[in-house]
Design a protein around this motif. Structure first.
Motif, short mmCIF file in Angstrom:
data_model
loop_
_atom_site.label_atom_id
_atom_site.label_comp_id
_atom_site.label_asym_id
_atom_site.label_seq_id
_atom_site.Cartn_x
_atom_site.Cartn_y
_atom_site.Cartn_z
N PHE A 1 0.84 -1.21 0.00
CA PHE A 1 0.00 0.00 0.00
C PHE A 1 0.87 1.26 0.00
N TYR A 2 1.87 1.31 0.90
CA TYR A 2 2.69 2.52 0.99
C TYR A 2 3.60 2.69 -0.23
N LYS A 3 3.90 1.59 -0.92
CA LYS A 3 4.68 1.70 -2.15
C LYS A 3 3.88 2.43 -3.22
N LEU A 4 2.55 2.30 -3.18
CA LEU A 4 1.68 2.99 -4.14
C LEU A 4 1.72 4.51 -3.93
N LEU A 5 2.19 4.93 -2.76
CA LEU A 5 2.28 6.37 -2.43
C LEU A 5 3.72 6.87 -2.47
N SER A 6 4.56 6.20 -3.26
CA SER A 6 5.98 6.56 -3.29
C SER A 6 6.24 7.96 -3.84
N ASP A 7 5.26 8.55 -4.55
CA ASP A 7 5.42 9.92 -5.06
C ASP A 7 5.13 10.97 -3.99
N VAL A 8 4.60 10.55 -2.85
CA VAL A 8 4.25 11.48 -1.76
C VAL A 8 5.37 11.44 -0.72
N PRO A 9 5.83 12.59 -0.22
CA PRO A 9 6.88 12.60 0.81
C PRO A 9 6.46 11.79 2.04
N MET B 1 -3.08 15.71 -2.29
CA MET B 1 -4.27 15.03 -2.80
C MET B 1 -4.50 15.48 -4.24
N ASP B 2 -3.59 15.06 -5.12
CA ASP B 2 -3.54 15.58 -6.48
C ASP B 2 -4.50 14.88 -7.45
N SER B 3 -5.07 13.76 -7.02
CA SER B 3 -6.01 13.04 -7.88
C SER B 3 -6.97 12.27 -6.98
N PRO B 4 -8.13 11.89 -7.50
CA PRO B 4 -9.07 11.09 -6.68
C PRO B 4 -8.43 9.79 -6.19
N THR C 1 -1.71 9.75 10.48
CA THR C 1 -2.05 10.15 11.85
C THR C 1 -3.43 10.79 11.91
N LEU C 2 -3.69 11.72 11.00
CA LEU C 2 -4.95 12.46 11.01
C LEU C 2 -6.15 11.54 10.78
N LEU D 1 -4.69 8.07 0.52
CA LEU D 1 -4.30 8.78 1.73
C LEU D 1 -5.39 8.69 2.80
N LEU D 2 -6.64 8.79 2.39
CA LEU D 2 -7.75 8.65 3.34
C LEU D 2 -7.81 7.24 3.93
N PHE D 3 -7.49 6.26 3.09
CA PHE D 3 -7.56 4.87 3.53
C PHE D 3 -6.45 4.52 4.51
N SER D 4 -5.41 5.34 4.61
CA SER D 4 -4.31 5.06 5.54
C SER D 4 -4.81 5.02 6.99
N GLY D 5 -5.92 5.73 7.28
CA GLY D 5 -6.48 5.71 8.63
C GLY D 5 -7.06 4.35 8.99
N PRO D 6 -8.06 3.86 8.24
CA PRO D 6 -8.58 2.52 8.51
C PRO D 6 -7.52 1.42 8.41
N LEU D 7 -6.57 1.56 7.48
CA LEU D 7 -5.51 0.56 7.34
C LEU D 7 -4.67 0.48 8.61
#
Length: 309
Positions: free
Chosen positions: A24-32, A199-202, A41-42, A208-214
Motif C-alpha cells: 500500500f505505501y509503495k503505491l504512495l511513493s510519489d508522496v513525501p 491530494m492531487d487526484s481522486p 495520523t490524522l 491517503l484517506l484509507f491510511s487511517g482505517p488501514l
C-alpha cells in the motif's frame, strides 16, 4: 466457532494486513514520507474516534488526557509510534523494505532486553543466547555492509520503547491509541499546511484517506485476539508480519538480498527459534506448576474437610 479460533483468525488477519501494508505505501511513493505520516495520523484519529463513538466510550478519551501522569506517558507513546511509522514508510518508499522486515524480526528480542532493563524481568539462559545471537547478527551485518542497519534498529527500538510506555498505562488499547494520534493532530495539520496535502487526484486522495482505517483496523483485530488467545500464541503468530514484509521486499519489490543479509537473517531466525522454544517451555512449566498447586490444594482441602454426618 470457539473464542480461541476467532482469536487466532483475528491475529492472523492483523498480521497479514501489517505484513502486506508495504504494498500500500509503495503505491504512495510519489508522496513525501512526512506527508504520508501526517495523513496516516490524522485519518487514524478520525477512524478511532468513530470506533469509540460507536462503542459508546468516547467519554473515556478526555478522561485519559485529563490525568497528568497518563498524559505524559501517552505523549511519549505518541512520539515513539510516530517515529516507528515514519521510518517504516520511509524504508518502503526508499527501497529499504528488507531492513524494515529485519527490524520487526529483531523487535521481540529487543522487547526482552527492555523488559529486563525497565521491569527487572528475568532472562533464562536460552533467552540470553537469543539476544546475544541477534546482537551478533546486527554487528556482522554492520561489518559486512560497512554501515549499521539504522532503519532496522530504529524500528525495533522505537516499537520496543512504545511497548514499555504502553505497559505503564491502565486504559484500554483503543482509547490509548486514539489519545496518541489525537495529540499528534497539530503536527499533522502543520505538515499538511506547510507542505501541501498532495491530494492531487481522486486515486491518491482515496489512498491517503484509507491510511487511517488501514492503521486502525489491524490494531482492533490485535486487541480482540490478545484477549482470547495465550500470549505465547500471539508471539508466534506475530512473526507472520515480518515474514510477509521480507517476502514482499525480496520477491515483489526486487530489493537486493546479498550474502551479508542472508547470514544476518539466518542468525536472527535462529535466535527467534531459540527464544520461542525457551518461551514455550517456560510457559509449559508454569502451567504444570499451577496445575500441581491446584491439585495439591484440592487434595488437602478434601483431607481437612469435616466428615459429613
Amino acid at each position: 466457532m470457539t473464542q480461541t479460533v476467532r482469536g487466532i483468525l483475528a491475529m492472523i488477519s492483523a498480521c497479514v494486513v501489517w505484513g502486506l501494508s508495504s504494498i500500500f505505501y509503495k503505491l504512495l511513493s510519489d508522496v513525501p514520507p512526512m506527508t504520508i505520516l501526517a495523513h496516516r495520523t490524522l485519518w487514524s484519529a478520525v477512524f478511532f474516534a468513530l470506533v469509540l463513538s460507536v462503542q459508546g466510550r468516547f467519554a473515556q478519551l478526555p478522561a485519559a488526557l485529563g490525568n497528568r501522569r497518563t498524559l505524559l506517558v501517552i505523549a511519549g507513546a505518541s512520539l515513539t509510534i510516530s517515529l516507528n511509522w515514519f521510518f517504516f514508510i520511509y524504508s518502503v518508499n526508499t527501497g529499504h523494505a528488507t531492513q524494515a522486515s529485519l527490524g520487526y524480526y529483531i523487535f521481540p528480542l529487543v522487547a526482552v532486553l527492555l523488559g529486563r532493563i525497565f521491569f527487572a524481568e528475568s532472562l533464562n539462559r536460552w533467552q540470553m543466547v537469543a539476544v546475544a545471537l541477534a546482537a551478533g547478527a546486527v554487528s556482522l551485518l554492520t561489518w559486512g555492509l560497512g554501515v549499521a542497519p539504522w532503519i532496522s534498529l530504529i524500528l525495533a527500538f522505537s516499537f520496543g520503547f512504545y511497548g514499555v510506555l504502553k505497559k505503564l498505562l491502565t486504559i484500554g488499547p483503543v482509547v490509548s491509541v486514539t489519545a496518541e494520534v489525537v495529540l499528534l493532530i497539530p503536527f499533522s495539520l502543520t505538515v499538511l499546511w506547510i507542505g501541501g496535502t498532495h491530494m492531487d487526484s481522486p486515486y491518491q486522495t482515496a489512498l491517503l484517506l484509507f491510511s487511517g482505517p488501514l492503521t486502525g483496523f489491524p490494531l482492533i483485530l490485535f486487541s480482540y485476539a490478545s484477549r482470547r488467545i495465550p500470549m505465547a500464541t500471539v508471539g508466534i503468530l506475530q512473526y507472520l508480519n515480518p515474514t510477509l514484509q521480507f517476502l514482499v521486499a525480496v520477491l515483489l519489490f526486487k530489493e537486493p538480498f546479498g550474502i551479508w543479509y542472508a547470514i544476518a537473517f539466518g542468525m536472527i531466525w535462529t535466535a527467534l527459534a531459540i527464544y520461542s522454544t525457551a518461551g514455550a517451555r517456560a510457559a509449559s512449566r508454569r502451567r504444570k506448576t499451577a496445575s500441581s498447586t491446584v491439585s495439591t490444594t484440592v487434595t488437602k482441602s478434601s483431607i481437612d474437610a469435616p466428615a459429613k454426618p
